[in-house]
Design a protein around this motif. Structure first.
Motif, PDB file in Angstrom:
ATOM      1  N   PRO A   1       0.849  -1.190   0.000  1.00  0.00           N
ATOM      2  CA  PRO A   1       0.000   0.000   0.000  1.00  0.00           C
ATOM      3  C   PRO A   1       0.892   1.252   0.000  1.00  0.00           C
ATOM      4  CG  PRO A   1       0.249  -0.872   2.217  1.00  0.00           C
ATOM      5  CD  PRO A   1       1.178  -1.647   1.329  1.00  0.00           C
ATOM      6  N   ILE A   2       0.635   2.140  -0.902  1.00  0.00           N
ATOM      7  CA  ILE A   2       1.439   3.358  -0.961  1.00  0.00           C
ATOM      8  C   ILE A   2       0.571   4.512  -1.479  1.00  0.00           C
ATOM      9  CG2 ILE A   2       2.317   2.779  -3.252  1.00  0.00           C
ATOM     10  CD1 ILE A   2       4.867   4.173  -2.557  1.00  0.00           C
ATOM     11  N   ARG A   3       0.768   5.660  -0.888  1.00  0.00           N
ATOM     12  CA  ARG A   3       0.065   6.858  -1.349  1.00  0.00           C
ATOM     13  C   ARG A   3       1.013   8.036  -1.271  1.00  0.00           C
ATOM     14  NH1 ARG A   3      -4.881   7.000  -2.822  1.00  0.00           N
ATOM     15  NH2 ARG A   3      -4.956   9.267  -2.846  1.00  0.00           N
ATOM     16  N   PHE A   4       0.872   8.973  -2.187  1.00  0.00           N
ATOM     17  CA  PHE A   4       1.733  10.150  -2.129  1.00  0.00           C
ATOM     18  C   PHE A   4       0.881  11.412  -2.159  1.00  0.00           C
ATOM     19  CE2 PHE A   4       1.160   9.370  -6.639  1.00  0.00           C
ATOM     20  CZ  PHE A   4       1.077  10.624  -7.206  1.00  0.00           C
ATOM     21  N   GLU A   5       1.499  12.487  -1.717  1.00  0.00           N
ATOM     22  CA  GLU A   5       0.824  13.784  -1.657  1.00  0.00           C
ATOM     23  C   GLU A   5       0.345  14.171  -3.059  1.00  0.00           C
ATOM     24  OE1 GLU A   5       3.522  16.975  -0.792  1.00  0.00           O
ATOM     25  OE2 GLU A   5       2.137  17.880   0.624  1.00  0.00           O
TER      26      GLU A   5
ATOM     27  N   ILE B   1      17.444   8.865   5.462  1.00  0.00           N
ATOM     28  CA  ILE B   1      16.219   9.639   5.189  1.00  0.00           C
ATOM     29  C   ILE B   1      16.338  10.361   3.847  1.00  0.00           C
ATOM     30  CG2 ILE B   1      14.977  11.726   5.949  1.00  0.00           C
ATOM     31  CD1 ILE B   1      15.198  10.725   8.798  1.00  0.00           C
TER      32      ILE B   1
ATOM     33  N   PHE C   1      15.771   7.688   1.317  1.00  0.00           N
ATOM     34  CA  PHE C   1      14.449   7.072   1.448  1.00  0.00           C
ATOM     35  C   PHE C   1      13.329   7.960   0.872  1.00  0.00           C
ATOM     36  CE2 PHE C   1      10.632   5.988   3.956  1.00  0.00           C
ATOM     37  CZ  PHE C   1      10.601   4.614   3.793  1.00  0.00           C
ATOM     38  N   PHE C   2      13.470   9.275   1.054  1.00  0.00           N
ATOM     39  CA  PHE C   2      12.397  10.172   0.636  1.00  0.00           C
ATOM     40  C   PHE C   2      12.646  10.840  -0.711  1.00  0.00           C
ATOM     41  CE2 PHE C   2      11.321   9.879   5.174  1.00  0.00           C
ATOM     42  CZ  PHE C   2       9.972   9.598   5.060  1.00  0.00           C
TER      43      PHE C   2
ATOM     44  N   ILE D   1      12.131  10.173  -4.173  1.00  0.00           N
ATOM     45  CA  ILE D   1      11.401   9.125  -4.891  1.00  0.00           C
ATOM     46  C   ILE D   1      10.902   9.583  -6.266  1.00  0.00           C
ATOM     47  CG2 ILE D   1      10.635   7.819  -2.873  1.00  0.00           C
ATOM     48  CD1 ILE D   1       8.054   9.453  -2.953  1.00  0.00           C
TER      49      ILE D   1
ATOM     50  N   PHE E   1      14.033  15.711  -1.624  1.00  0.00           N
ATOM     51  CA  PHE E   1      14.296  16.489  -0.415  1.00  0.00           C
ATOM     52  C   PHE E   1      15.776  16.801  -0.419  1.00  0.00           C
ATOM     53  CE2 PHE E   1      10.306  14.606   0.816  1.00  0.00           C
ATOM     54  CZ  PHE E   1       9.705  15.608   1.536  1.00  0.00           C
TER      55      PHE E   1
ATOM     56  N   GLU F   1      10.848  14.284   9.278  1.00  0.00           N
ATOM     57  CA  GLU F   1      10.259  12.960   9.047  1.00  0.00           C
ATOM     58  C   GLU F   1       8.737  13.068   9.018  1.00  0.00           C
ATOM     59  OE1 GLU F   1       8.515   9.239   9.403  1.00  0.00           O
ATOM     60  OE2 GLU F   1       8.361  10.708  11.009  1.00  0.00           O
TER      61      GLU F   1
ATOM     62  N   MET G   1       7.807  14.627   5.677  1.00  0.00           N
ATOM     63  CA  MET G   1       8.046  13.689   4.581  1.00  0.00           C
ATOM     64  C   MET G   1       7.010  12.573   4.584  1.00  0.00           C
ATOM     65  SD  MET G   1      12.120  13.486   5.009  1.00  0.00           S
ATOM     66  CE  MET G   1      13.248  14.652   4.283  1.00  0.00           C
ATOM     67  N   ALA G   2       6.632  12.141   5.781  1.00  0.00           N
ATOM     68  CA  ALA G   2       5.625  11.079   5.891  1.00  0.00           C
ATOM     69  C   ALA G   2       4.290  11.548   5.310  1.00  0.00           C
ATOM     70  CB  ALA G   2       5.458  10.677   7.342  1.00  0.00           C
ATOM     71  N   HIS G   3       4.058  12.845   5.373  1.00  0.00           N
ATOM     72  CA  HIS G   3       2.837  13.406   4.798  1.00  0.00           C
ATOM     73  C   HIS G   3       2.883  13.337   3.262  1.00  0.00           C
ATOM     74  CE1 HIS G   3      -0.679  15.897   4.605  1.00  0.00           C
ATOM     75  NE2 HIS G   3      -0.069  16.754   3.834  1.00  0.00           N
ATOM     76  N   VAL G   4       4.089  13.455   2.727  1.00  0.00           N
ATOM     77  CA  VAL G   4       4.262  13.415   1.263  1.00  0.00           C
ATOM     78  C   VAL G   4       4.128  11.993   0.740  1.00  0.00           C
ATOM     79  CG1 VAL G   4       5.925  13.832  -0.605  1.00  0.00           C
ATOM     80  CG2 VAL G   4       5.717  15.470   1.250  1.00  0.00           C
ATOM     81  N   LEU G   5       4.714  11.044   1.475  1.00  0.00           N
ATOM     82  CA  LEU G   5       4.698   9.648   1.035  1.00  0.00           C
ATOM     83  C   LEU G   5       4.241   8.758   2.184  1.00  0.00           C
ATOM     84  CD1 LEU G   5       5.640   7.480  -1.124  1.00  0.00           C
ATOM     85  CD2 LEU G   5       7.763   7.410   0.165  1.00  0.00           C
ATOM     86  N   GLU G   6       3.159   8.055   1.975  1.00  0.00           N
ATOM     87  CA  GLU G   6       2.664   7.142   3.007  1.00  0.00           C
ATOM     88  C   GLU G   6       3.016   5.715   2.615  1.00  0.00           C
ATOM     89  OE1 GLU G   6      -1.545   7.803   3.399  1.00  0.00           O
ATOM     90  OE2 GLU G   6      -1.228   9.968   3.336  1.00  0.00           O
ATOM     91  N   GLU G   7       3.821   5.072   3.417  1.00  0.00           N
ATOM     92  CA  GLU G   7       4.124   3.665   3.154  1.00  0.00           C
ATOM     93  C   GLU G   7       4.377   2.910   4.459  1.00  0.00           C
ATOM     94  OE1 GLU G   7       7.704   1.877   2.491  1.00  0.00           O
ATOM     95  OE2 GLU G   7       8.481   3.524   1.269  1.00  0.00           O
ATOM     96  N   SER G   8       4.488   1.582   4.341  1.00  0.00           N
ATOM     97  CA  SER G   8       4.447   0.719   5.530  1.00  0.00           C
ATOM     98  C   SER G   8       5.625   0.876   6.487  1.00  0.00           C
ATOM     99  CB  SER G   8       4.330  -0.737   5.083  1.00  0.00           C
ATOM    100  OG  SER G   8       5.373  -1.025   4.182  1.00  0.00           O
ATOM    101  N   PHE G   9       6.782   1.323   5.997  1.00  0.00           N
ATOM    102  CA  PHE G   9       7.969   1.427   6.860  1.00  0.00           C
ATOM    103  C   PHE G   9       7.946   2.688   7.739  1.00  0.00           C
ATOM    104  CE2 PHE G   9      12.584   2.446   7.460  1.00  0.00           C
ATOM    105  CZ  PHE G   9      12.887   1.342   8.246  1.00  0.00           C
ATOM    106  N   GLN G  10       7.009   3.592   7.452  1.00  0.00           N
ATOM    107  CA  GLN G  10       6.950   4.894   8.125  1.00  0.00           C
ATOM    108  C   GLN G  10       6.957   4.815   9.658  1.00  0.00           C
ATOM    109  OE1 GLN G  10       5.606   7.060   5.076  1.00  0.00           O
ATOM    110  NE2 GLN G  10       7.626   7.669   5.727  1.00  0.00           N
TER     111      GLN G  10
ATOM    112  N   LEU H   1      10.443   4.093  10.939  1.00  0.00           N
ATOM    113  CA  LEU H   1      11.330   5.245  10.756  1.00  0.00           C
ATOM    114  C   LEU H   1      11.032   6.325  11.793  1.00  0.00           C
ATOM    115  CD1 LEU H   1      13.603   6.238   8.949  1.00  0.00           C
ATOM    116  CD2 LEU H   1      11.910   7.256   7.454  1.00  0.00           C
TER     117      LEU H   1
END
Lengths: 185, 73
Positions: free
Chosen positions: A13-17, A92, A95-96, A98, A111, B36, B39-48, B51
């Protein structure tokens, strides 16, 4: 998807802004995991330094005073805290950063130095040309490269840097372009 | 006239410098936590969640080292 995933087709499951309700993520990319090798090796040196490098260094020089034990304890704690921060900040950063291909557009989220966010997107139908380049021993061995996406008009060009399987990335984007009727020669 | 204890002054200066440095580092740790979250707001995924736990551990570690330096030095 695991924390080290750098190539995933139809990930969940993945969602982005800014993702639309009916928008489907076709491809999720990060830079190839091997690009982290430099800072990982540095971190390993930082971890072993207080036990291997520093004793050798201090045995070679003669200090005019004795460092109290409590100062050594604080120095070692601060050193490992700094190592922890170094690893975390680098992870980080990787990771971010993408790249996402959806059924509607391409998205590049960067970032920079943890403080600046750079969000670039291009609609699939605006893509004019896609190419990729791969070079060097490590990139060839691990099969990663940079995909260049040229867009029409004033839209910014997009670059997917150091992504795994660049030829597959190009194929997937082309497939989306065909679906949208946007392939140009 | 009392003689000046140079060694004591040096240790006070070193302690102040170390505490200022660790204080600035704690600010960096707070910035990491905030980043963090953004960034979590920009990309939501399971490892969040993992982290997020790690960045909080880093913040608590920086507070712990600051406290240790304050007490030990």
């Amino acid at each position: 998807m695991g924390p080290l995933t750098s190539f995933a087709e139809r990930p969940s499951p993945i969602r982005f802004e800014t993702q639309h309700e009916k928008e489907i993520v076709e491809l999720f990319l990060r830079q190839h995991v091997i690009v982290n090798l430099g800072w990982v090796l540095t971190a390993i040196v930082m971890i072993v330094a207080p036990w291997v490098i520093f004793p050798v260094f201090f045995s070679l020089i003669t200090l005019p005073f004795t460092i109290p034990a409590n100062y050594i304890v604080v120095a070692v704690l601060a050193w490992y805290l700094g190592t922890f921060g170094f690893v975390l900040a680098n992870f980080i950063d990787w990771f971010f950063n993408i790249y996402i291909v959806t059924n509607e557009r391409l998205v590049d989220i960067d970032f920079l130095h943890l403080l600046y966010k750079h969000f670039t997107q291009a609609e699939i139908y605006r893509i004019q040309e896609i190419s990729f380049t791969t070079g060097g021993i490590i990139a060839t061995f691990f099969n990663y490269g940079t995909v260049f996406i040229q867009t029409a008009g004033d839209m910014p060009n997009i670059e997917f840097a150091n992504v795994p399987f660049p030829e597959r990335v190009v194929q997937i984007i082309r497939k989306q372009m065909e679906k949208r009727g946007g392939v140009r020669v | 006239m009392t003689p000046i204890d140079v060694e004591a002054i040096v240790f006070i200066v070193v302690k102040a410098a170390v505490l200022i440095g660790l204080g600035l580092y704690t600010v960096f740790a707070i910035v990491l936590v905030r980043q963090e979250q953004l960034m979590a707001h920009v990309l939501e995924e399971s490892f969040q969640p993992v982290l997020r736990l790690i960045v909080y551990m880093h913040l608590f570690a920086s507070l712990f080292v600051f406290g240790a330096a304050f007490i030990l030095l």
